[in-house]
Design an enzyme around this catalytic site. Structure first.
Site, mmCIF file in Angstrom:
data_model
loop_
_atom_site.group_PDB
_atom_site.id
_atom_site.type_symbol
_atom_site.label_atom_id
_atom_site.label_comp_id
_atom_site.label_asym_id
_atom_site.label_seq_id
_atom_site.Cartn_x
_atom_site.Cartn_y
_atom_site.Cartn_z
ATOM 1 N N GLN A 134 0.975 -1.011 -0.190
ATOM 2 C CA GLN A 134 -0.034 0.210 0.117
ATOM 3 C C GLN A 134 0.833 1.509 0.399
ATOM 4 O O GLN A 134 1.727 1.353 1.113
ATOM 5 C CB GLN A 134 -1.112 -0.546 1.330
ATOM 6 C CG GLN A 134 -1.821 1.006 1.476
ATOM 7 C CD GLN A 134 -2.393 1.194 2.708
ATOM 8 O OE1 GLN A 134 -1.523 0.596 3.922
ATOM 9 N NE2 GLN A 134 -3.393 2.651 3.198
ATOM 10 N N GLY A 135 0.813 2.367 -1.522
ATOM 11 C CA GLY A 135 1.856 2.979 -1.159
ATOM 12 C C GLY A 135 1.131 4.517 -1.222
ATOM 13 O O GLY A 135 0.927 5.089 -1.620
ATOM 14 N N SER A 137 1.136 6.763 2.226
ATOM 15 C CA SER A 137 1.825 7.778 3.335
ATOM 16 C C SER A 137 3.455 8.031 2.457
ATOM 17 O O SER A 137 3.925 6.700 1.675
ATOM 18 C CB SER A 137 2.527 7.117 4.025
ATOM 19 O OG SER A 137 0.910 6.851 5.341
ATOM 20 N N SER A 169 4.594 -1.559 4.097
ATOM 21 C CA SER A 169 5.084 -3.195 4.734
ATOM 22 C C SER A 169 4.569 -4.091 3.705
ATOM 23 O O SER A 169 3.968 -3.477 2.669
ATOM 24 C CB SER A 169 3.490 -3.332 5.217
ATOM 25 O OG SER A 169 3.097 -2.275 6.815
ATOM 26 N N GLU A 254 -9.314 -1.705 5.262
ATOM 27 C CA GLU A 254 -8.478 -2.084 5.828
ATOM 28 C C GLU A 254 -8.631 -2.102 7.387
ATOM 29 O O GLU A 254 -7.895 -2.499 8.004
ATOM 30 C CB GLU A 254 -7.088 -0.712 5.795
ATOM 31 C CG GLU A 254 -5.932 -0.735 6.876
ATOM 32 C CD GLU A 254 -5.289 0.209 6.551
ATOM 33 O OE1 GLU A 254 -5.557 1.598 6.039
ATOM 34 O OE2 GLU A 254 -4.010 0.035 6.640
ATOM 35 N N GLU A 399 -5.383 8.508 18.091
ATOM 36 C CA GLU A 399 -5.738 9.761 18.034
ATOM 37 C C GLU A 399 -6.327 10.639 16.735
ATOM 38 O O GLU A 399 -7.734 10.838 17.166
ATOM 39 C CB GLU A 399 -4.252 11.368 17.813
ATOM 40 C CG GLU A 399 -3.773 11.372 19.284
ATOM 41 C CD GLU A 399 -2.410 10.372 19.391
ATOM 42 O OE1 GLU A 399 -2.490 9.421 18.016
ATOM 43 O OE2 GLU A 399 -1.731 9.876 20.235
HETATM 44 C C1 LIG Z 1 4.090 -0.719 11.279
HETATM 45 C C2 LIG Z 1 3.062 0.739 10.341
HETATM 46 C C3 LIG Z 1 2.895 0.368 9.173
HETATM 47 C C4 LIG Z 1 2.636 1.362 8.121
HETATM 48 N N1 LIG Z 1 2.264 0.327 6.785
HETATM 49 C C5 LIG Z 1 1.697 1.120 6.423
HETATM 50 C C6 LIG Z 1 1.496 0.708 4.649
HETATM 51 O O1 LIG Z 1 2.066 -0.503 4.665
HETATM 52 N N2 LIG Z 1 1.485 1.931 3.975
HETATM 53 C C7 LIG Z 1 1.568 2.911 4.737
HETATM 54 O O2 LIG Z 1 0.989 3.385 3.879
HETATM 55 N N3 LIG Z 1 1.346 3.721 4.953
HETATM 56 C C8 LIG Z 1 2.194 2.905 6.146
HETATM 57 N N4 LIG Z 1 2.268 2.934 7.547
HETATM 58 C C9 LIG Z 1 2.028 4.746 7.930
HETATM 59 C C10 LIG Z 1 0.644 5.094 8.502
HETATM 60 O O3 LIG Z 1 -0.382 5.305 8.046
HETATM 61 C C11 LIG Z 1 1.298 6.409 8.990
HETATM 62 O O4 LIG Z 1 1.717 6.416 10.178
HETATM 63 C C12 LIG Z 1 0.265 7.511 10.099
HETATM 64 O O5 LIG Z 1 -0.725 7.650 9.812
HETATM 65 C C13 LIG Z 1 0.759 8.409 10.638
HETATM 66 O O6 LIG Z 1 1.354 9.115 9.243
HETATM 67 P P1 LIG Z 1 2.731 10.250 9.945
HETATM 68 O O7 LIG Z 1 3.474 8.594 10.711
HETATM 69 O O8 LIG Z 1 2.578 10.993 8.412
HETATM 70 O O9 LIG Z 1 2.549 10.571 11.535
HETATM 71 P P2 LIG Z 1 1.601 12.391 11.933
HETATM 72 O O10 LIG Z 1 0.602 11.910 10.914
HETATM 73 O O11 LIG Z 1 2.728 13.337 11.792
HETATM 74 O O12 LIG Z 1 1.253 11.795 12.718
HETATM 75 C C14 LIG Z 1 1.775 12.280 14.039
HETATM 76 C C15 LIG Z 1 1.102 12.790 15.545
HETATM 77 O O13 LIG Z 1 0.468 13.934 15.251
HETATM 78 C C16 LIG Z 1 -1.121 13.486 15.400
HETATM 79 N N5 LIG Z 1 -1.964 14.237 14.429
HETATM 80 C C17 LIG Z 1 -1.786 14.234 13.022
HETATM 81 N N6 LIG Z 1 -2.553 14.681 13.265
HETATM 82 C C18 LIG Z 1 -3.346 15.052 13.998
HETATM 83 C C19 LIG Z 1 -4.805 15.904 14.155
HETATM 84 N N7 LIG Z 1 -5.640 16.323 13.286
HETATM 85 N N8 LIG Z 1 -5.507 15.107 15.297
HETATM 86 C C20 LIG Z 1 -4.702 14.880 16.621
HETATM 87 N N9 LIG Z 1 -3.582 14.408 16.318
HETATM 88 C C21 LIG Z 1 -3.014 14.168 15.069
HETATM 89 C C22 LIG Z 1 -0.435 11.544 15.021
HETATM 90 O O14 LIG Z 1 -1.594 11.381 15.269
HETATM 91 C C23 LIG Z 1 0.462 11.334 15.687
HETATM 92 O O15 LIG Z 1 0.885 11.061 17.059
HETATM 93 C C24 LIG Z 1 2.942 2.561 8.392
HETATM 94 C C25 LIG Z 1 3.021 2.784 9.712
HETATM 95 C C26 LIG Z 1 3.462 2.045 10.578
HETATM 96 C C27 LIG Z 1 3.361 2.242 11.705
#
Ligand SMILES: Cc1cc2nc3c(=O)[nH]c(=O)nc-3n(C[C@H](O)[C@H](O)[C@H](O)COP(=O)(O)OP(=O)(O)OC[C@H]3O[C@@H](n4cnc5c(N)ncnc54)[C@H](O)[C@@H]3O)c2cc1C
Lengths: 416, 392
Positions: A134-135, A137, A169, A254, A399
């Site tokens: 899944q591309g 993020s 992943s 998902e 969150e």
């Molecule tokens: C183990 C793992 C596997 C993953 N696998 C995939 C995958 O296969 N494909 C893929 O596309 N992605 C994948 N992801 C990505 C995942 O979807 C993102 O990490 C997630 O959506 C959070 O985005 P971010 O990392 O940019 O954090 P950010 O969005 O930058 O968040 C940082 C912090 O800010 C908080 N925050 C942000 N916006 C708000 C808001 N509006 N209100 C309150 N709090 C907020 C968040 O809750 C978090 O605590 C994976 C992530 C992990 C950890």
């Protein structure tokens, strides 16, 4: 007959019997590594081979993809995947490695893909011969998924893709990726388009996949760089500019809230005792056993009233989650969407808090990793605790889940 | 440590005199200059293979600088050549080391200096002189189940030989000596808890490193097989070891609490910095209350824990009969603050927080380890209840 079986339609009843017969003699022997609990954990070639063989054999027998039409490689049945899932769970089969394909890509392609894409992609997806990732993020787009910047530029009936995806992943094993890309910089939500892109065949050319190391020291997720990846327009799902709506189909599935039932198995990793006696709360709940074995202040930890209270609290939460899932399936009794949207939060935070409690029960022994022979429960708990943050961050952070509940269910003002 | 039974009032400023404040400033600057997080990461996290969890990772040159600064002897009494500084001064030094997540036996050695100071024997003073010369120590007392009590060691000294196993010994691969808690079989065939100083290279001693999660420490099981013990290695007065340990307990709790508070401040500042700069939905994520409020709560928890810390440290010098109960409060508050803050520091970093390359995991793992040392928060509250309820 199980309770589930009593409500089966005639088709389901016949299919259930068929599944049981087939499973009676076709569940493979346990692997010689520690069984995995879900498809996203596939990390080695050895894992991949063992689980791919299983998915192919379950698919050939008709247990995977049974509700998809025959022309897309499915079984052409109605509401039978849940039956197969129940029976696979019951038979403690291995997990299915193509979890992202089965759970997210397949329903998205099914609802939004062209006829020729469905015919071309779904059979090998269902059989597990081709794995998916899944591309979505990107470094700058996580919670705010609609801000993705990976750009697809139209050139005739081709698209040229440049950008950077991250946290992906199982990309290291994937043949295909579902990709959310920007096609119009002037409109955040309507400037997105959804594609399926071949990545394995482009490795070392226009696609680079780099492994990222997790907090646990393990590999398993990746980042990908796209450098002028050229694909046919035929790999687009739905219309240009409709990417956000298509992505919502993926995300709903998902989070287990989509209309199509995902093929799932995976009792094996969870199975510890092989006898089929009805399970008591106690045997299904690892913290009790742990607290009986670990010593605190010279007594078994379970005799410490504070630990006892915390363990029981965790047991109540675990049972609550199960009953919550049960409640949601009773029509007319509760708002099923309201309950469904709570499930991810409940489940992932339960795993996190129970692992934290396990470390507390272990006391000083909770400092030991899975490579220390003296570690209780083979040192699974520190890793379980660290891994649990994958659950509370991936697929919509806790969150964001709370925002969704407050906004979509309770109608509270949007925070963004 | 002054173990006077006369009650003196605690000074309003916790006893933070010019010396203590100067030590804090020097330590803060030293760790900023010499162990920035980037360097720490390169030092302890260059290898992500957990199978290598037995490896002791530290910078021996940096350690030598710490020894040269005299920081091992800050709590050694002046009469044996130490600096004899107040417990608040020691706490604030350790806080800075914790903030840098310093790998090295600073806390273990300081702890042993407090125990030796409480022993008050010539042999203990001789061991303290070794610390003044730069030797490092770690206290070894835990039985297999990791008991946090002082009288549960499984080690036995009989006929001048030390035998048995002791567990969860901190920084065992780094220290020069162990201060070993053992049961000495006496002439009447009774047993006395006894403290003995044993060099790490002693005959019959095997150091078996644990594979641990914390990257900034090492930990081991020690196996003694007929290790010869001379009389001058016995540092506790006959029948007085438990009394010395009881006296030193507040200081042991204070040093670990200080380490936790310092590390927590790093977690808070690092996560707040991320929340001030990471943008999602066209805003810095700190805008969202789901991010802002936990950080505010973490800050409050840290400041409460620090207040308890200084109160306990001050009591060691000015109100010794209250020191243990305040120190139990401090360790409980610090452990709970760390548990909450570690969780938020990873969670609020999102995906990057789940990676090895991000620094927050190093601190989370150190805090998990520290939380359990000398007893977790519920253990401290249980002991506190015993203390409070036993008062008439
Ligand atoms: C183990 C793992 C596997 C993953 N696998 C995939 C995958 O296969 N494909 C893929 O596309 N992605 C994948 N992801 C990505 C995942 O979807 C993102 O990490 C997630 O959506 C959070 O985005 P971010 O990392 O940019 O954090 P950010 O969005 O930058 O968040 C940082 C912090 O800010 C908080 N925050 C942000 N916006 C708000 C808001 N509006 N209100 C309150 N709090 C907020 C968040 O809750 C978090 O605590 C994976 C992530 C992990 C950890």
């Amino acid at each position: 007959m199980s309770k589930n079986a009593k409500r089966d339609t005639p088709e389901q009843e016949e299919f259930r019997r068929y599944c049981r017969d087939w499973l009676a003699s076709n569940v493979p022997a346990a692997p010689n590594f520690k069984p995995l609990k879900n498809g996203a954990e596939v990390a080695t070639q050895q894992h991949l081979e063992y689980y791919s063989v299983w998915q192919k054999s379950a698919y050939d027998a008709g247990l995977v993809g049974c509700d998809y039409p025959v022309e897309y490689g499915g079984g052409g049945r109605t509401h039978c995947q849940s039956i197969a899932n129940q029976e696979m769970l019951r038979a403690k089969t291995p997990i299915l490695p193509g979890a992202i394909g089965l759970g997210m890509a397949a329903p998205t392609i099914f609802f939004h893909g062209s006829e020729s894409l469905k015919q071309r992609l779904l059979p090998k997806l269902l059989s597990g011969e081709e794995l998916w990732c899944q591309g979505f993020s990107e470094p700058g787009a996580g919670s705010d998924l609609a801000s993705v910047q990976t750009f697809a530029e139209r050139r005739g009936d081709k698209w040229v893709i440049n950008g950077h995806k991250v946290w992906t992943s199982t990309a290291q094993f994937a043949t295909w990726m579902i990709l959310l890309a920007r096609t119009d910089k002037s409109d955040k939500y309507n400037g997105l388009t959804y594609f399926v892109v071949p990545i394995k065949s482009e490795l070392g050319k226009s696609v680079t996949v780099r492994p990222l190391i997790k907090i646990t020291g393990e590999t398993g997720f990746n980042e990908e760089l796209f450098d002028d990846l050229e694909i046919d327009d035929a790999f687009r799902l739905d219309d240009v500019g409709k990417g956000w709506q298509v992505a919502m189909t993926t995300l709903a599935h998902e989070r287990g809230a989509g209309p199509l039932t995902t093929p799932m198995s995976g009792g094996q990793g969870l199975a510890e005792d092989k006898d089929s006696k009805p399970k008591s709360e106690r045997s299904e709940f690892p913290l009790i056993k742990l607290a009986q074995h670990c010593v605190r202040n010279g007594e078994p930890a379970i005799d410490d009233p504070v630990i006892r209270d915390k363990v029981m609290n965790m047991l109540i939460r675990q049972v609550g989650i199960k009953q919550n899932r049960r409640l949601r399936r009773v029509p007319g009794l509760a708002d099923s969407q309201r309950l469904t949207l709570q499930d991810k939060l409940l489940g992932t935070e339960y795993l996190q808090d129970s692992a934290a409690l396990a470390l507390e029960i272990e006391g000083p022994a909770g400092t030991l990793s899975n490579f220390d022979s003296a570690a209780p429960d083979n040192g699974m708990w520190p890793l379980a605790y660290l891994s649990s943050f994958g659950g509370t961050i991936a697929a919509g952070t806790s969150e964001i889940q709370r925002n969704i509940l407050g906004e979509r269910i309770l109608g509270l003002d949007k925070s963004k | 440590m002054t173990a006077t039974s006369k009650t003196i009032q605690q000074p309003k400023d916790f006893g933070f005199d010019a010396d203590a404040l100067a030590l804090k400033d020097v330590a803060e600057k030293f760790f900023q200059d010499n162990l920035p997080t980037q360097k720490l990461h390169a030092l302890v996290a260059h290898d992500s293979n957990l199978e290598h969890g037995t490896v002791s990772r530290w910078d021996a040159d940096l350690w030598q600088q710490i020894v040269d600064l005299g920081w091992l002897m800050v709590s050694v009494p002046e009469r044996v050549g130490g600096m004899g500084m107040s417990a608040v001064a020691v706490a604030t030094l350790v806080e800075q080391a914790g903030r840098a997540a310093l790998p090295g036996p600073l806390v273990p050695t300081l702890n042993v200096s407090y125990i030796l100071g409480a022993c008050g024997t010539d042999n203990a003073d001789a061991a303290l002189s070794l610390i003044c010369e730069g030797s490092t120590f770690s206290y070894a007392a835990c039985n297999k189940s990791g008991s946090w009590e002082h009288d549960t060691s499984d080690l036995v000294i009989e006929g001048g030989k030390l035998t048995g196993e002791v567990h969860f010994v901190q920084d065992a691969q780094k220290v020069d000596y162990f201060l070993v808690n053992a049961k000495l079989v006496n002439d009447n065939q009774g047993v006395d808890t006894t403290l003995v100083a044993v060099p790490a290279n002693a005959e019959g001693l095997s150091i078996m490193p644990n594979a641990i999660i914390d990257l900034t420490r090492d930990q081991a099981r020690l196996q003694f097989d007929q290790t010869p013990i001379e009389n001058q290695q016995i540092v506790s007065a006959p029948g007085k070891a438990l009394e010395a340990l009881r006296l030193a307990t507040p200081a042991l709790l204070v040093t670990i609490s200080a380490d936790i508070c310092g590390a927590a401040e790093w977690q808070l500042q690092t996560t707040a910095e991320y929340a001030r700069t990471r943008k999602q939905f066209d805003r810095n994520i700190g805008f969202f209350q789901a991010v802002k409020h936990p950080l505010a709560d973490f800050m409050i928890a840290i400041d409460l824990a620090r207040s308890h810390l200084y109160n306990a440290a001050c009591a060691i010098d000015f109100e010794p009969e209250k020191a243990e109960q305040f120190a139990r409060m401090a360790k409980a508050a610090a452990s709970d603050a760390a548990a909450f803050g570690s969780k938020k520091s990873v969670q609020l970093h999102g995906g990057i927080g789940f990676t090895w390359e991000c620094f927050v995991h190093i601190y989370m793992k150190r805090q998990l380890h520290s939380q359990t040392l000398l007893g977790d928060a519920s253990h401290q509250r249980a002991k506190l209840a015993e203390l409070i309820l036993s008062q008439s």
